[in-house]
Design an enzyme around this catalytic site. Structure first.
Site, mmCIF file in Angstrom:
data_model
loop_
_atom_site.group_PDB
_atom_site.id
_atom_site.type_symbol
_atom_site.label_atom_id
_atom_site.label_comp_id
_atom_site.label_asym_id
_atom_site.label_seq_id
_atom_site.Cartn_x
_atom_site.Cartn_y
_atom_site.Cartn_z
ATOM 1 N N THR A 97 0.990 -1.096 0.004
ATOM 2 C CA THR A 97 0.282 -0.016 0.514
ATOM 3 C C THR A 97 1.047 1.025 -0.266
ATOM 4 O O THR A 97 0.778 2.313 -0.630
ATOM 5 C CB THR A 97 -0.881 -0.185 1.482
ATOM 6 N N GLU A 98 2.030 1.342 0.094
ATOM 7 C CA GLU A 98 3.239 2.034 0.177
ATOM 8 C C GLU A 98 4.047 1.956 -0.292
ATOM 9 O O GLU A 98 4.867 0.884 0.304
ATOM 10 C CB GLU A 98 3.737 3.470 1.256
ATOM 11 N N ASN A 99 5.101 2.040 -1.224
ATOM 12 C CA ASN A 99 6.133 1.867 -1.548
ATOM 13 C C ASN A 99 6.966 3.730 -2.100
ATOM 14 O O ASN A 99 6.558 4.040 -3.144
ATOM 15 C CB ASN A 99 6.708 0.536 -1.957
#
Length: 483
Positions: free
Chosen positions: A397-399
C-alpha cells in the site's frame, strides 16, 4: 482479482495549499503541532506549514488525470476526520458493551445516531469528498479509502496539552478509550455516506507509528513528543480495539472488504550468530509487526506486551492487510527499557535501515535516500511474506523513496516491483502495488524538504512537473504488468 497499480495520498500531507486559504483544515492535531513555537524553536519540526502545500484539495482532478496517464487502475486516499467533524461528536451518545477484560466489545450505532452525526458534520467537506470519489469512479479507478492516517481532530487529541501534562489534558487522543467510541461513530458515518464510491476500506494507516514515535521517541518531532511507555501501551491497545469496532461499524453499512494498513518492517540481527541479537530481532518483530497482526487476524492479544497471548475473539476483524514498505531495520540487543513494554529489548543500528545517513552508503554497500533510509528491496519480500501468513488478501500500500534529484528512484521502483513478482512466483499472491507518491507532499515534521513524488510541485504555481525518469519507469512497469 485483477492486479491493482496505484498511488497513495493522505489528506493532511496533500490537500492544503490553495492561494486564498479557503480550504484549510485548522482542526487537526498536526495543524497545531507543526506551528507550535516550542517545536519550531527546538527544531522538532521544520517550520514549514501545510497551508503552503500542493493544493490537492482544488487540483484533485489534475492529479487523478496524471495517475490515469500512468496507466494506473487504483487510487488510495484518506477522508480527514477533522474535516468531516471539526467539532466534538461526544453529544451523540451510544451504547457500549464490554468483555471480561473490560475491553470495549461492541459500540451500538443505530440510524438515529447517524442522523444526529449528520447534523454535526461539515456538509461542505462531505460534498468535497463525494466529488473527489465520484471523479475517481468516473475515471474507472478502484478506490481504497483510509479513515485515519496519523491525524486526529484537535477536540480528540491536543498534543500540546498532552506534552505539558498528560494527566490533566482534556483531549488525550488514543491514550483514552473514548477515542475508540468516537472513531467507531466516524467510521459508521463515513461508510453510510460514501460506501457506493468505495471499493476497499482501511481503518488505520501505520498505527504503531503513533505509539512508537509519539510516546517513545520524543526527539523525532511526532506529537505529542513525550516519553511515556505506559501511554504508549494504552495507545496500542486502544487502536487495536478501535480497528475491530470500526470494522463492525463499517460492515453495518458496507459489504466491501475492510482492512488495516501496517508498516511491516523486517528486522535482522546485527550479528546472526549472536543469540542476543537474534532475540532482539525476534522481539522487534513481535512488538512492531505482530501485535496488530495477531490481534486483528487471529483474535490473539498480547495484553502485557511480553510475547504471550490471550484469546479475545471479538478483535478478529480483518479482511485484508496493506503493507507500507520503505526499508528494513538492523537491530542489536539492549536490556529491557520499560517495565510496561517487556518486548522492547532492541535498538536500531546506525548506518542501516531507518538509521542511516542521508545520501550515503550503508555498511552493506546499499545506497541511502535523502531521508537517510537504506535501499533494501529484499525487505519488501520478507515483510509481505509475513503479512501473507495472516491473510491471503495482501497489498503493497506504500513504497517509494525520498529522492529529489531522481537518481535512485527509477531503479528503486524496478527492484521493488521485482520483489513483488518474486512473491507471486513463490505462491504469495500480492494483489496490488501503490507508489508513494504521485506528487511531492508535506512530509510531517520534515515539511517540504523531503521529496517522494513522481512529480515535483512548483511551490508558487502548484504546477506538477514530471521527474521524467521515474514517471517513465513506473509507466513502463505498469504497462508490462506483473506476470
Amino acid at each position: 482479482m485483477e492486479f491493482y497499480w496505484g498511488v497513495v495520498q493522505s489528506a493532511f500531507q496533500f490537500e492544503m495549499g490553495d492561494p486564498y486559504r479557503r480550504n484549510l483544515d485548522t482542526r487537526s492535531d498536526w495543524w497545531h503541532w507543526v506551528r507550535d513555537p516550542y517545536n519550531i524553536k527546538n527544531e522538532l519540526v521544520s517550520g514549514d506549514l501545510p497551508e503552503e502545500g500542493i493544493n490537492n484539495y482544488e487540483l484533485y482532478e489534475i492529479d487523478h488525470r496524471l495517475a490515469k496517464e500512468l496507466g494506473l487502475n487504483a487510487y488510495q486516499l484518506t477522508i480527514e476526520w477533522s474535516r468531516i467533524f471539526p467539532c466534538p461528536t461526544y453529544s451523540v451518545e451510544v451504547e457500549v458493551e464490554r468483555d471480561g477484560y473490560g475491553f470495549i466489545k461492541s459500540v451500538k450505532i443505530r440510524k438515529e445516531h447517524l442522523e444526529k452525526l449528520d447534523e454535526l458534520a461539515n456538509k461542505r467537506e462531505v460534498r468535497h469528498y463525494e466529488n473527489v470519489l465520484k471523479n475517481l469512479k468516473k475515471l474507472n479507478f478502484t478506490t481504497f479509502v483510509t479513515l485515519n492516517h496519523q491525524t486526529n481532530p484537535i477536540w480528540l487529541h491536543d498534543p500540546i496539552e498532552v506534552r505539558v501534562n498528560i494527566e490533566k489534558a482534556r483531549a488525550r487522543g488514543w491514550v483514552d478509550e473514548r477515542a475508540i467510541v468516537e472513531f467507531s461513530k466516524f467510521a459508521a458515518y463515513v461508510a453510510w455516506k460514501f460506501d457506493k464510491y468505495v471499493d476497499f476500506w482501511a481503518t488505520f494507516d501505520e498505527p504503531m507509528v503513533t505509539a512508537e514515535l509519539g510516546y517513545l521517541a520524543p526527539y523525532v518531532g511526532w506529537p505529542p513528543g513525550i516519553l511515556n511507555p505506559k501511554a504508549a501501551k494504552s495507545v496500542i491497545m486502544h487502536q487495536i480495539i478501535a480497528h475491530a469496532r470500526a470494522y463492525d461499524s463499517i460492515k453495518k453499512f458496507s459489504d466491501k472488504p475492510v482492512g488495516v494498513i501496517l508498516n511491516i518492517i523486517p528486522a535482522y540481527p546485527l550479528n546472526p550468530r549472536d543469540s542476543k541479537h537474534v532475540k532482539a530481532a525476534e522481539n522487534y518483530d513481535l512488538f512492531h509487526n505482530r501485535l496488530f497482526l495477531e490481534a486483528v487476524n487471529k483474535g490473539k492479544l498480547d495484553i502485557d506486551i511480553n510475547g504471550e497471548y490471550v484469546k479475545v475473539p471479538h478483535l478478529k476483524r480483518n479482511d485484508w492487510i496493506g503493507n507500507n514498505y520503505y526499508t528494513r531495520e538492523v537491530v542489536k540487543y539492549v536490556e529491557p527499557k520499560y517495565k510496561e513494554l517487556p518486548l522492547v529489548t532492541f535498538v536500531g543500528v546506525e548506518g542501516y535501515g531507518y538509521s542511516a545517513n542521508p545520501n550515503s552508503i550503508s555498511p552493506d554497500n546499499n545506497p541511502t535516500s535523502d531521508f537517510g533510509w537504506e535501499v533494501y528491496p529484499k525487505g519488501l519480500y520478507d515483510s509481505t511474506a509475513e503479512a501473507y501468513e495472516y491473510s491471503e488478501m495482501v497489498f503493497i500500500t506504500e513504497n517509494g523513496i525520498a529522492d529529489s534529484k531522481d537518481i535512485l528512484r527509477p531503479r528503486y521502483i524496478v527492484d521493488h516491483v521485482k520483489e513483488v513478482k518474486r512473491l507471486r512466483e513463490n505462491g504469495i499472491n500480492v494483489l496490488g502495488y501503490f507508489h508513494w507518491a504521485l506528487t511531492d507532499n508535506y512530509e510531517w515534521a520534515m515539511g517540504f524538504k523531503i521529496r517522494f513524488g513522481l512529480y515535483e510541485v512548483d511551490p508558487i504555481t502548484k504546477e506538477r512537473i514530471p521527474r521524467r525518469k521515474s514517471v517513465e519507469t513506473y509507466k513502463k512497469v505498469v504497462k508490462e504488468g506483473i506476470e
